[in-house]
Scaffold this active site. Structure first.
Site, PDB file in Angstrom:
ATOM      1  N   ARG A 153      -1.053  -8.717  13.402  1.00 57.57           N
ATOM      2  CA  ARG A 153      -1.551  -7.730  12.436  1.00 57.57           C
ATOM      3  C   ARG A 153      -2.400  -8.416  11.375  1.00 57.57           C
ATOM      4  NH1 ARG A 153       3.976  -5.411  10.668  1.00 57.57           N
ATOM      5  NH2 ARG A 153       2.842  -4.116   9.181  1.00 57.57           N
ATOM      6  N   ARG A 167      11.930  -6.630   5.593  1.00 50.39           N
ATOM      7  CA  ARG A 167      11.879  -5.170   5.414  1.00 50.39           C
ATOM      8  C   ARG A 167      12.874  -4.488   6.358  1.00 50.39           C
ATOM      9  NH1 ARG A 167       6.388  -1.881   5.565  1.00 50.39           N
ATOM     10  NH2 ARG A 167       5.991  -3.064   7.467  1.00 50.39           N
ATOM     11  N   ARG A 191      -9.814   1.257   8.198  1.00 50.37           N
ATOM     12  CA  ARG A 191      -9.358  -0.067   8.617  1.00 50.37           C
ATOM     13  C   ARG A 191     -10.531  -0.931   9.082  1.00 50.37           C
ATOM     14  NH1 ARG A 191      -3.571   0.556   8.303  1.00 50.37           N
ATOM     15  NH2 ARG A 191      -2.658  -1.177   9.396  1.00 50.37           N
ATOM     16  N   ARG A 195      11.242  -2.760  11.352  1.00 45.16           N
ATOM     17  CA  ARG A 195      10.206  -1.990  12.041  1.00 45.16           C
ATOM     18  C   ARG A 195       9.801  -2.732  13.302  1.00 45.16           C
ATOM     19  NH1 ARG A 195       5.290   0.165   8.260  1.00 45.16           N
ATOM     20  NH2 ARG A 195       3.960  -1.034   9.671  1.00 45.16           N
ATOM     21  N   LYS A 231       0.839  -1.209   0.000  1.00 44.86           N
ATOM     22  CA  LYS A 231       0.000   0.000   0.000  1.00 44.86           C
ATOM     23  C   LYS A 231       0.878   1.264   0.000  1.00 44.86           C
ATOM     24  CE  LYS A 231      -2.097  -1.160   3.857  1.00 44.86           C
ATOM     25  NZ  LYS A 231      -1.405  -2.452   4.128  1.00 44.86           N
TER      26      LYS A 231
HETATM   27  P1  AP5 Z   1       4.795  -1.551   1.836  1.00 42.54           P
HETATM   28  O1  AP5 Z   1       4.562  -0.780   0.596  1.00 42.54           O
HETATM   29  O2  AP5 Z   1       5.359  -0.842   3.013  1.00 42.54           O
HETATM   30  O3  AP5 Z   1       3.450  -2.312   2.259  1.00 42.54           O
HETATM   31  P2  AP5 Z   1       2.255  -1.816   3.158  1.00 42.54           P
HETATM   32  O4  AP5 Z   1       1.047  -2.527   2.690  1.00 42.54           O
HETATM   33  O5  AP5 Z   1       2.207  -0.317   3.207  1.00 42.54           O
HETATM   34  O6  AP5 Z   1       2.745  -2.409   4.547  1.00 42.54           O
HETATM   35  P3  AP5 Z   1       2.673  -1.870   6.018  1.00 42.54           P
HETATM   36  O7  AP5 Z   1       3.369  -2.896   6.846  1.00 42.54           O
HETATM   37  O8  AP5 Z   1       3.175  -0.465   6.133  1.00 42.54           O
HETATM   38  O9  AP5 Z   1       1.131  -1.876   6.238  1.00 42.54           O
HETATM   39  P4  AP5 Z   1       0.298  -1.940   7.523  1.00 42.54           P
HETATM   40  O10 AP5 Z   1      -1.059  -1.699   7.013  1.00 42.54           O
HETATM   41  O11 AP5 Z   1       0.466  -3.140   8.360  1.00 42.54           O
HETATM   42  O12 AP5 Z   1       0.956  -0.793   8.424  1.00 42.54           O
HETATM   43  P5  AP5 Z   1       0.600   0.723   8.677  1.00 42.54           P
HETATM   44  O13 AP5 Z   1       1.868   1.454   8.671  1.00 42.54           O
HETATM   45  O14 AP5 Z   1      -0.521   1.204   7.838  1.00 42.54           O
HETATM   46  O15 AP5 Z   1       5.721  -2.800   1.465  1.00 42.54           O
HETATM   47  C1  AP5 Z   1       6.146  -3.713   2.447  1.00 42.54           C
HETATM   48  C2  AP5 Z   1       7.514  -4.287   2.053  1.00 42.54           C
HETATM   49  O16 AP5 Z   1       7.373  -5.032   0.842  1.00 42.54           O
HETATM   50  C3  AP5 Z   1       8.566  -3.206   1.752  1.00 42.54           C
HETATM   51  O17 AP5 Z   1       9.824  -3.672   2.166  1.00 42.54           O
HETATM   52  C4  AP5 Z   1       8.514  -3.063   0.214  1.00 42.54           C
HETATM   53  O18 AP5 Z   1       9.747  -2.643  -0.307  1.00 42.54           O
HETATM   54  C5  AP5 Z   1       8.154  -4.483  -0.216  1.00 42.54           C
HETATM   55  N1  AP5 Z   1       7.302  -4.531  -1.414  1.00 42.54           N
HETATM   56  C6  AP5 Z   1       6.278  -3.698  -1.740  1.00 42.54           C
HETATM   57  N2  AP5 Z   1       5.702  -4.087  -2.910  1.00 42.54           N
HETATM   58  C7  AP5 Z   1       6.364  -5.212  -3.306  1.00 42.54           C
HETATM   59  C8  AP5 Z   1       6.221  -6.086  -4.417  1.00 42.54           C
HETATM   60  N3  AP5 Z   1       5.289  -5.899  -5.369  1.00 42.54           N
HETATM   61  N4  AP5 Z   1       7.060  -7.141  -4.499  1.00 42.54           N
HETATM   62  C9  AP5 Z   1       8.010  -7.363  -3.533  1.00 42.54           C
HETATM   63  N5  AP5 Z   1       8.204  -6.566  -2.455  1.00 42.54           N
HETATM   64  C10 AP5 Z   1       7.378  -5.495  -2.342  1.00 42.54           C
HETATM   65  O19 AP5 Z   1       0.015   0.640  10.180  1.00 42.54           O
HETATM   66  C11 AP5 Z   1       0.849   0.335  11.262  1.00 42.54           C
HETATM   67  C12 AP5 Z   1       0.040   0.347  12.540  1.00 42.54           C
HETATM   68  O20 AP5 Z   1      -0.509   1.656  12.762  1.00 42.54           O
HETATM   69  C13 AP5 Z   1      -1.183  -0.582  12.591  1.00 42.54           C
HETATM   70  O21 AP5 Z   1      -0.832  -1.910  12.947  1.00 42.54           O
HETATM   71  C14 AP5 Z   1      -2.042   0.109  13.658  1.00 42.54           C
HETATM   72  O22 AP5 Z   1      -1.548  -0.138  14.942  1.00 42.54           O
HETATM   73  C15 AP5 Z   1      -1.811   1.578  13.333  1.00 42.54           C
HETATM   74  N6  AP5 Z   1      -2.791   2.089  12.365  1.00 42.54           N
HETATM   75  C16 AP5 Z   1      -2.534   2.567  11.114  1.00 42.54           C
HETATM   76  N7  AP5 Z   1      -3.656   2.952  10.495  1.00 42.54           N
HETATM   77  C17 AP5 Z   1      -4.666   2.701  11.364  1.00 42.54           C
HETATM   78  C18 AP5 Z   1      -6.078   2.852  11.298  1.00 42.54           C
HETATM   79  N8  AP5 Z   1      -6.690   3.357  10.194  1.00 42.54           N
HETATM   80  N9  AP5 Z   1      -6.808   2.479  12.378  1.00 42.54           N
HETATM   81  C19 AP5 Z   1      -6.235   1.994  13.503  1.00 42.54           C
HETATM   82  N10 AP5 Z   1      -4.906   1.809  13.618  1.00 42.54           N
HETATM   83  C20 AP5 Z   1      -4.121   2.161  12.561  1.00 42.54           C
END
Ligand code: AP5
Length: 222
Positions: A168, A124, A88, A157, A13
């Site tokens: 998660r 990552r 979410r 991370r 994402k």
């Molecule tokens: P990346 O692009 O970072 O993937 P992502 O889907 O953004 O992953 P996240 O781990 O950031 O998502 P998340 O939803 O768990 O965390 P968030 O920060 O939103 O890619 C991941 C890896 O893969 C990278 O190394 C990249 O290089 C690689 N990659 C990407 N595309 C690829 C491909 N096609 N092929 C191979 N490799 C690839 O949330 C974190 C925390 O914040 C949550 O757990 C929660 O506690 C809180 N939070 C955030 N938003 C909310 C909400 N709306 N409500 C409540 N709590 C929230």
């Protein structure tokens, strides 16, 4: 236009959101990044959410809805924005609808199997200085421990530990998957395969977004 990126942790994402921002000029709003910044700065909000985030649980709707409301009120969001990690759950989705009604919406759900999520996130690394992401599976060497851009230290991370990744994923399946039906019913839902090279995923996203933007401008001209 509002682009909503759905998908499990690690599905890409953030990566795709950044590419959409660059190509289409819609600012990317990542609730995860906003919350992590607050944690890094140890603001009162950061101190409040740190423990919840490190366990892989969701921060309360009240907090994230307010963060998003403030951010989308900023002038750069006038023509549209990309939401990465919000909504979410269906409660957040309803709050979003109320806070910015009438905006054209496209939902892109990046699909990725749980096993690949665990592999990807375990590999990552993120720069402590500038936040630039790396991945050992994408050819970033295991020996490399400094950022190519700013020289900052590369670390995993806090929530990318295997036990937290599993939590998660559990939270994602329970809380976020119901959004598929929520948006399907509204006719704005599109699934995108995430287990493809980054550029291929983006090309598939562009096909969907370009079609949607053509429809929107066609309607405006008519
Ligand atoms: P990346 O692009 O970072 O993937 P992502 O889907 O953004 O992953 P996240 O781990 O950031 O998502 P998340 O939803 O768990 O965390 P968030 O920060 O939103 O890619 C991941 C890896 O893969 C990278 O190394 C990249 O290089 C690689 N990659 C990407 N595309 C690829 C491909 N096609 N092929 C191979 N490799 C690839 O949330 C974190 C925390 O914040 C949550 O757990 C929660 O506690 C809180 N939070 C955030 N938003 C909310 C909400 N709306 N409500 C409540 N709590 C929230």
């Amino acid at each position: 236009m509002r682009v909503i990126l759905l998908g499990p942790p690690g599905s890409g994402k953030g990566t795709q959101g950044g590419m959409i921002e660059k190509e289409y000029g819609f600012p990317r709003i990542s609730t995860g990044d906003l919350l992590r910044n607050a944690v890094k700065k140890q603001t009162p909000l950061g101190k409040k959410v740190e423990g919840v985030m490190n366990k892989g649980e969701l921060v309360s709707d009240e907090i994230v809805v307010e963060i998003v409301r403030e951010r989308i009120d900023e002038p750069d969001c006038g023509n549209g924005y990309v939401l990465d990690g919000f909504p979410r759950n269906t409660g957040q989705a309803s709050a979003l609808k109320k806070m910015d009604p009438g905006r054209t919406e496209t939902v892109l759900d990046i699909h990725l199997d749980d096993e690949i999520v665990i592999e990807r996130l375990s590999a990552r690394r993120v720069c402590l200085g500038c936040g630039k992401p790396y991945n050992l599976l994408l050819g970033d060497s295991k020996e490399m421990d400094r950022c190519k851009k700013c020289g900052g230290k590369l670390v995993g991370r806090e929530d990318d530990r295997p036990d937290v990744i599993r939590e998660r994923l559990k939270v994602y399946h329970q809380e976020s998957e119901p959004l598929v039906n929520f948006y399907r019913k509204k006719g704005v839902y599109h699934e995108v395969e995430g287990d493809r090279p980054i550029l291929t995923v983006f090309e598939n996203i562009q096909v969907i977004l370009n079609k949607k933007l053509e429809n929107v401008s066609g309607r405006a001209e008519a």
